[in-house]
Design a protein around this motif. Structure first.
Motif, short mmCIF file in Angstrom:
data_model
loop_
_atom_site.label_atom_id
_atom_site.label_comp_id
_atom_site.label_asym_id
_atom_site.label_seq_id
_atom_site.Cartn_x
_atom_site.Cartn_y
_atom_site.Cartn_z
N ASP A 16 0.83 -1.21 0.00
CA ASP A 16 0.00 0.00 0.00
C ASP A 16 0.86 1.26 0.00
N VAL A 17 1.89 1.28 0.84
CA VAL A 17 2.72 2.48 0.96
C VAL A 17 3.49 2.73 -0.33
N ALA A 18 4.01 1.69 -0.93
CA ALA A 18 4.72 1.87 -2.20
C ALA A 18 3.81 2.47 -3.26
N ALA A 19 2.55 2.01 -3.29
CA ALA A 19 1.61 2.50 -4.30
C ALA A 19 1.18 3.94 -4.02
N CYS A 20 0.77 4.23 -2.79
CA CYS A 20 0.22 5.57 -2.53
C CYS A 20 1.31 6.63 -2.45
N SER A 21 2.58 6.23 -2.28
CA SER A 21 3.68 7.19 -2.27
C SER A 21 4.28 7.39 -3.65
N HIS A 22 3.68 6.77 -4.66
CA HIS A 22 4.19 6.85 -6.03
C HIS A 22 5.62 6.31 -6.11
N GLY A 23 5.89 5.29 -5.29
CA GLY A 23 7.21 4.66 -5.29
C GLY A 23 8.26 5.40 -4.50
N SER A 25 3.47 14.58 11.99
CA SER A 25 4.52 15.07 12.89
C SER A 25 5.71 15.61 12.11
N MET A 26 6.14 14.88 11.08
CA MET A 26 7.30 15.31 10.30
C MET A 26 7.04 16.64 9.61
N LEU A 27 5.90 16.75 8.93
CA LEU A 27 5.63 17.97 8.16
C LEU A 27 5.31 19.15 9.08
N SER A 28 4.71 18.89 10.22
CA SER A 28 4.48 19.97 11.18
C SER A 28 5.81 20.55 11.65
N GLU A 29 6.80 19.68 11.85
CA GLU A 29 8.12 20.16 12.27
C GLU A 29 8.83 20.89 11.14
N VAL A 30 8.71 20.37 9.92
CA VAL A 30 9.34 21.01 8.76
C VAL A 30 8.83 22.45 8.60
N TYR A 31 7.52 22.63 8.76
CA TYR A 31 6.91 23.94 8.51
C TYR A 31 6.71 24.77 9.77
N ARG A 32 7.16 24.27 10.90
CA ARG A 32 6.99 25.03 12.14
C ARG A 32 7.71 26.37 12.03
N LEU A 36 -0.09 13.72 -1.35
CA LEU A 36 1.07 14.32 -0.71
C LEU A 36 2.07 14.74 -1.80
N PRO A 37 2.55 15.99 -1.77
CA PRO A 37 3.47 16.45 -2.81
C PRO A 37 4.66 15.51 -3.00
N HIS A 38 4.99 15.27 -4.28
CA HIS A 38 6.07 14.32 -4.59
C HIS A 38 6.81 14.76 -5.85
N TRP A 78 7.52 15.73 -0.29
CA TRP A 78 7.36 15.63 1.16
C TRP A 78 7.65 14.23 1.68
N TRP A 79 7.65 13.25 0.79
CA TRP A 79 8.00 11.89 1.22
C TRP A 79 9.45 11.82 1.68
N ASP A 80 10.31 12.76 1.25
CA ASP A 80 11.69 12.78 1.74
C ASP A 80 11.71 12.81 3.27
N TYR A 81 10.83 13.63 3.85
CA TYR A 81 10.82 13.80 5.30
C TYR A 81 10.16 12.63 6.02
N VAL A 82 9.17 12.03 5.35
CA VAL A 82 8.53 10.85 5.94
C VAL A 82 9.54 9.70 5.99
N ARG A 83 10.34 9.57 4.93
CA ARG A 83 11.36 8.53 4.86
C ARG A 83 12.47 8.73 5.88
#
Length: 331
Positions: free
Chosen positions: A68-75, A210-217, A304-306, A318-323
């Motif tokens: 699921d994660v591979a698919a919804c994250s566009h790889g 949590s990741m994106l909230s910290e990135v944009y805090r 999610l922007p990719h 934004w997947w960079d920060y999730v990873r």
């Protein structure tokens, strides 16, 4: 602005975030150690707790979640399971308690009497599976724990230098680790195999928040694109976008993914980020699965922007920060 000239997500006056260098190699799968606590119930048949209780098979959950994660994250987020260890017992709580099989089954039957405090001993687990050394050596990038309910695990928990809020407080190492310290941040995911894959995606969703909230805090106004992405009608009338993990664009309360009320949303614009020029359109729960948790979360993640490049010093992917939490500069 909607319609007319393309709206590019940029604001020269915004705070510029200085990006760190990635520690997890971009484009490669995250290397994961999975530890499953699944005690034997019947030695003669080999039946374990998950099967005995009619819960989900942990190995099948892991495979479905990764797919699921591979698919919804566009790889952009894929996994390599380095090892999947099955432990014939329950994990330790922070105060040293560990369920026996009979104790747990009795509590489950009565639906009361579960151990408190319900807090897992993360240090004991990290030490017993040599997680810190394996993180430092690059053998693994994160740890997933599959466990029964009432095992005391957070949905996601960050450890390592400068660990910050990841749907739980940043981990502070204790004496179990005997002075061993991680050289980088990493995340421990806690999954409950009583629950289905949609709940695993929810754990990842809160990690993402949590990741994106910290990135944009600290970013204000139009520069805070994460705030714009998570707008929903109830808090931003006429400016709904994707909402968050608990609130769809038209939700009026937590987990209200089946709301049929139509609202206008700019959700389509986020598929072409950083150009946000798609017209707003009417959406209902039919757009994200009609109330199905898993389908809603997949829909949310797909937006999610990719893209390549940066906007105001923040990666357009934004997947960079999730990873890799090491890319997040705490403000």
């Amino acid at each position: 602005m909607v319609g007319g000239n393309p709206v590019v997500a940029t604001d020269p006056a915004a705070t510029i975030a200085r990006r760190s260098q990635p520690i997890v190699t971009p484009g490669l799968p995250l290397r994961v150690l999975v530890v499953t606590y699944n005690p034997t119930v019947d030695a003669s048949s080999g039946t374990r707790l998950a099967s005995h209780m009619g819960w989900f098979d942990p190995h099948q959950l892991v495979a479905a979640y990764a797919e699921d994660v591979a698919a919804c994250s566009h790889g952009n987020l894929t996994y390599e399971i380095v090892a999947h260890k099955t432990i014939d017992g329950f994990p330790a709580h922070r105060d040293g308690h560990r369920y026996t099989l009979r104790e747990f089954l009795d509590c489950w039957e009565r639906r009361t009497g579960f151990h408190t405090p319900d807090e897992a001993d993360y240090d004991q687990i990290l030490a017993s599976h040599d997680v810190i050394t394996r993180i430092n050596d690059g053998d693994i990038d994160e740890l997933w724990i599959m466990a029964p309910p009432y095992s005391g695990f957070y949905e996601s928990h960050m450890a390592g230098p400068g660990a910050f809020w990841c749907n739980s407080p940043g981990h502070v190492p204790g004496p179990h680790l005997r002075g061993v310290r991680a050289s980088r941040r990493f995340v421990v995911m806690g999954f409950n195999y009583e629950r289905e894959v949609g709940c695993m995606l929810e754990n990842l969703g809160h990690r993402t928040e949590s990741m994106l909230s910290e990135v944009y805090r600290g970013m204000r106004g139009g520069a805070n694109l994460w705030e714009r992405f998570t707008n929903y009608e109830q808090v931003a009338p006429g400016r709904a976008a994707l909402g968050n993990v608990h609130f769809a664009p038209n939700s009026t309360h937590d987990y209200d993914w089946g709301n049929r009320r139509p609202v206008m949303s700019e959700c389509d614009s986020w598929l072409t980020f950083p150009v946000l020029d798609a017209p707003m359109r009417r959406v209902t729960c039919g757009d994200w699965g009609g109330g199905d948790m898993r389908e809603h979360h997949l829909w949310w993640f797909r937006h999610l922007p990719h893209a390549r490049g940066e906007t105001n010093g923040v990666s357009n992917n934004w997947w960079d920060y999730v990873r890799d939490p090491n890319l997040v500069n705490c403000r």
